[in-house]
Design a protein around this motif. Structure first.
Motif, mmCIF file in Angstrom:
data_model
loop_
_atom_site.group_PDB
_atom_site.id
_atom_site.type_symbol
_atom_site.label_atom_id
_atom_site.label_comp_id
_atom_site.label_asym_id
_atom_site.label_seq_id
_atom_site.Cartn_x
_atom_site.Cartn_y
_atom_site.Cartn_z
ATOM 1 N N LEU B 102 -8.841 -43.218 7.159
ATOM 2 C CA LEU B 102 -8.515 -42.153 8.110
ATOM 3 C C LEU B 102 -7.476 -41.192 7.544
ATOM 4 N N THR B 103 -6.536 -41.683 6.729
ATOM 5 C CA THR B 103 -5.567 -40.734 6.167
ATOM 6 C C THR B 103 -6.239 -39.836 5.136
ATOM 7 N N THR B 104 -7.291 -40.315 4.513
ATOM 8 C CA THR B 104 -7.947 -39.517 3.475
ATOM 9 C C THR B 104 -9.219 -38.846 3.990
ATOM 10 N N LEU B 105 -9.435 -38.890 5.305
ATOM 11 C CA LEU B 105 -10.652 -38.278 5.857
ATOM 12 C C LEU B 105 -10.712 -36.787 5.515
ATOM 13 N N GLY B 106 -9.547 -36.123 5.604
ATOM 14 C CA GLY B 106 -9.515 -34.692 5.295
ATOM 15 C C GLY B 106 -9.863 -34.430 3.841
ATOM 16 N N VAL B 107 -9.245 -35.203 2.951
ATOM 17 C CA VAL B 107 -9.503 -35.029 1.517
ATOM 18 C C VAL B 107 -10.972 -35.293 1.209
ATOM 19 N N ASN B 108 -11.494 -36.407 1.720
ATOM 20 C CA ASN B 108 -12.875 -36.770 1.414
ATOM 21 C C ASN B 108 -13.861 -35.753 1.971
ATOM 22 N N THR B 109 -13.590 -35.252 3.183
ATOM 23 C CA THR B 109 -14.512 -34.271 3.768
ATOM 24 C C THR B 109 -14.515 -32.988 2.949
ATOM 25 N N ALA B 110 -13.324 -32.531 2.560
ATOM 26 C CA ALA B 110 -13.261 -31.321 1.740
ATOM 27 C C ALA B 110 -13.954 -31.559 0.405
ATOM 28 N N MET B 111 -13.731 -32.755 -0.160
ATOM 29 C CA MET B 111 -14.295 -33.089 -1.467
ATOM 30 C C MET B 111 -15.825 -33.095 -1.459
ATOM 31 N N MET B 112 -16.421 -33.568 -0.367
ATOM 32 C CA MET B 112 -17.887 -33.629 -0.328
ATOM 33 C C MET B 112 -18.480 -32.446 0.431
ATOM 34 N N GLY B 113 -17.737 -31.904 1.396
ATOM 35 C CA GLY B 113 -18.281 -30.845 2.243
ATOM 36 C C GLY B 113 -18.321 -29.490 1.571
ATOM 37 N N LEU B 114 -17.247 -29.140 0.858
ATOM 38 C CA LEU B 114 -17.240 -27.823 0.216
ATOM 39 C C LEU B 114 -18.344 -27.716 -0.841
ATOM 40 N N PRO B 115 -18.525 -28.747 -1.692
ATOM 41 C CA PRO B 115 -19.665 -28.672 -2.620
ATOM 42 C C PRO B 115 -21.013 -28.596 -1.893
ATOM 43 N N ALA B 116 -21.091 -29.186 -0.698
ATOM 44 C CA ALA B 116 -22.344 -29.101 0.070
ATOM 45 C C ALA B 116 -22.617 -27.649 0.433
ATOM 46 N N LEU B 117 -21.580 -26.910 0.847
ATOM 47 C CA LEU B 117 -21.773 -25.502 1.189
ATOM 48 C C LEU B 117 -22.149 -24.700 -0.068
ATOM 49 N N LEU B 118 -21.546 -25.059 -1.198
ATOM 50 C CA LEU B 118 -21.926 -24.407 -2.454
ATOM 51 C C LEU B 118 -23.393 -24.680 -2.777
ATOM 52 N N ALA B 119 -23.806 -25.932 -2.560
ATOM 53 C CA ALA B 119 -25.193 -26.309 -2.829
ATOM 54 C C ALA B 119 -26.139 -25.467 -1.975
ATOM 55 N N TYR B 120 -25.742 -25.233 -0.739
ATOM 56 C CA TYR B 120 -26.549 -24.409 0.173
ATOM 57 C C TYR B 120 -26.724 -23.007 -0.394
ATOM 58 N N HIS B 121 -25.630 -22.407 -0.836
ATOM 59 C CA HIS B 121 -25.716 -21.036 -1.354
ATOM 60 C C HIS B 121 -26.486 -20.991 -2.673
ATOM 61 N N LEU B 122 -26.332 -22.043 -3.450
ATOM 62 C CA LEU B 122 -27.085 -22.131 -4.697
ATOM 63 C C LEU B 122 -28.584 -22.175 -4.391
ATOM 64 N N PHE B 123 -28.940 -22.964 -3.398
ATOM 65 C CA PHE B 123 -30.353 -23.090 -3.022
ATOM 66 C C PHE B 123 -30.891 -21.749 -2.516
ATOM 67 N N ARG B 124 -30.071 -21.033 -1.769
ATOM 68 C CA ARG B 124 -30.527 -19.748 -1.224
ATOM 69 C C ARG B 124 -30.640 -18.656 -2.274
ATOM 70 N N LEU B 125 -30.008 -18.873 -3.408
ATOM 71 C CA LEU B 125 -30.118 -17.909 -4.501
ATOM 72 C C LEU B 125 -31.580 -17.644 -4.859
ATOM 73 N N GLN B 126 -32.403 -18.666 -4.674
ATOM 74 C CA GLN B 126 -33.820 -18.535 -5.001
ATOM 75 C C GLN B 126 -34.415 -17.283 -4.352
ATOM 76 N N HIS B 127 -34.078 -17.093 -3.073
ATOM 77 C CA HIS B 127 -34.650 -15.945 -2.355
ATOM 78 C C HIS B 127 -33.965 -14.648 -2.756
ATOM 79 N N ARG B 128 -32.671 -14.753 -3.011
ATOM 80 C CA ARG B 128 -31.956 -13.556 -3.469
ATOM 81 C C ARG B 128 -32.564 -13.051 -4.764
ATOM 82 N N LEU B 129 -32.915 -13.997 -5.630
ATOM 83 C CA LEU B 129 -33.450 -13.606 -6.933
ATOM 84 C C LEU B 129 -34.935 -13.274 -6.865
#
Lengths: 164, 212
Positions: B102-129
């Protein structure tokens, strides 16, 4: 509904394969014998021992400065003799690559000085497989229930212009 | 990958909660802007369940073993819903199984969640390109799934390597952290492949589930 069934199926496969394999939690068990000696055994919750994990022992009178540092052997075992003049809660940290656990072992004065006593055992045993499966099933049902609830809020797949 | 309680210094834990708080607010605001913010909740809820059980499935990569994370998959399939989904999934993992804490919930969420949002934008690049066809979709989903995990592993690596307490044998701990991080390379390939598989499958049977 079909997509829910597909995803549920994926979950069941995941659950089914979970029986034998666990992730990287850590559990530590310990035994206290006297004169006194504390022996610990550290393992990941996969059952794999924490070989060569680092151990730091803190004495009750100074919980900030390490009293002793050492390393587990290949089987995740480590033992030491606490100072008999320092009764109280001995804290032990076992750590490897960002995984680890704190263990608190209370030793009262009588146990320390009698030089003999009941062998104490304890530690974080974790949950049994059945408990984990049951707990997970409850949580998963919570998620599935949430999904079904929000699914039923609107008629599925009837938005105009979605025919693909 | 889940950092447990008692490993990181307090400042890092607090900073983790700050980042996670801000990112959750941002993700929820993006979700609120959608035409029907509730439409994707069933999908998000089920994938949260998948994320929740994924940390049980561990893959031996000698000399250590790693477990599935699936944050890239969540990002690719859920978009902004991935962040709150990961927060909830991690909360239950910490409370139920002590995976993370529970003390590291914030760290772990940021650690896995922010890359997830990056992955989303990376995936959407397909349509941009302007790249179309299932092959490109598969390739971009693979990249999203692999990058999501890879970046999370790099963040974990940075956090752990910079916060080794002086009481430890620093060199031994460093070596253990290197080994664990390297063990995530095969997992990246695996999660990338799994993400591509799921995305291609969903696209065939239920194309509206995949953001376009």
């Amino acid at each position: 509904m079909r997509r829910i069934i597909i995803l549920l199926l994926l979950l069941v496969i995941a659950l089914g394969s979970a029986g034998a394999v666990w992730a990287h939690g850590v559990k530590i068990t310990y035994t206290v014998t006297f004169s006194p000696t504390i022996a610990i055994e550290a393992a990941y919750d996969t059952g794999e021992p924490m070989a060569n994990a680092q151990v730091i022992v803190y004495a009750p009178d100074d919980p900030k400065t390490p009293w002793l540092t050492g390393e587990c052997d290949d089987d995740g075992r480590f033992s030491f003799s606490p100072d008999p003049s320092k009764p109280g809660t001995w804290e032990i940290q076992v750590r490897q690559a960002g995984h680890g656990e704190w263990l608190k072992i209370p030793l009262d004065e009588e146990m320390m000085q009698s030089g003999q006593g009941v062998v104490t055992e304890g530690g974080d045993e974790g949950f049994s497989t059945a408990q984990i499966v049951l707990m997970s099933a409850c949580v998963i049902w919570g998620f599935v229930g949430t999904a079904l609830f929000f699914q039923s809020r609107r008629p599925p797949a009837q938005e105009p212009g979605e025919a693909a | 990958m889940h950092i447990p309680d008692g490993i990181l210094p307090a400042e890092v834990c607090i900073a983790g909660y700050a980042v996670t708080g801000a990112a959750t607010w941002y993700a929820l605001r993006q979700i609120d802007r959608e035409a029907d913010p509730y439409a994707a909740v069933p999908k998000a809820s089920l994938l949260t369940a998948a994320f929740f059980v994924a940390s049980w499935i561990h893959i031996p990569v000698p000399p250590t073993s790693v477990h599935l994370v699936l944050n890239g998959l969540l990002g690719v399939v859920l978009g902004y819903y991935a962040f709150p989904a990961i927060l909830i999934g991690l909360f239950f993992q910490a409370v139920m199984f002590q995976h993370g804490g529970l003390t590291t919930l914030g760290v772990n969420t940021a650690m896995m969640g922010l890359p997830a949002l990056l992955a989303y934008h990376l995936f959407r690049l397909q349509h941009r390109l302007g790249l179309h066809g299932p092959r490109w979709t598969g390739a971009f989903a693979f990249a999203g799934g692999a990058a999501g995990l890879g970046i999370a592993a790099l963040i974990a690596f940075t956090l752990l390597i910079t916060t080794i307490p002086a009481d430890l044998d620093v060199q031994a701990e460093q070596e253990a952290i290197y080994a664990l991080t390297l063990a995530h390379v095969p997992l990246m390939v695996l999660e990338g492949a799994f993400t591509a598989m799921v995305v291609l499958y969903l696209q065939r049977v239920k194309p509206e589930l995949i953001a376009s």
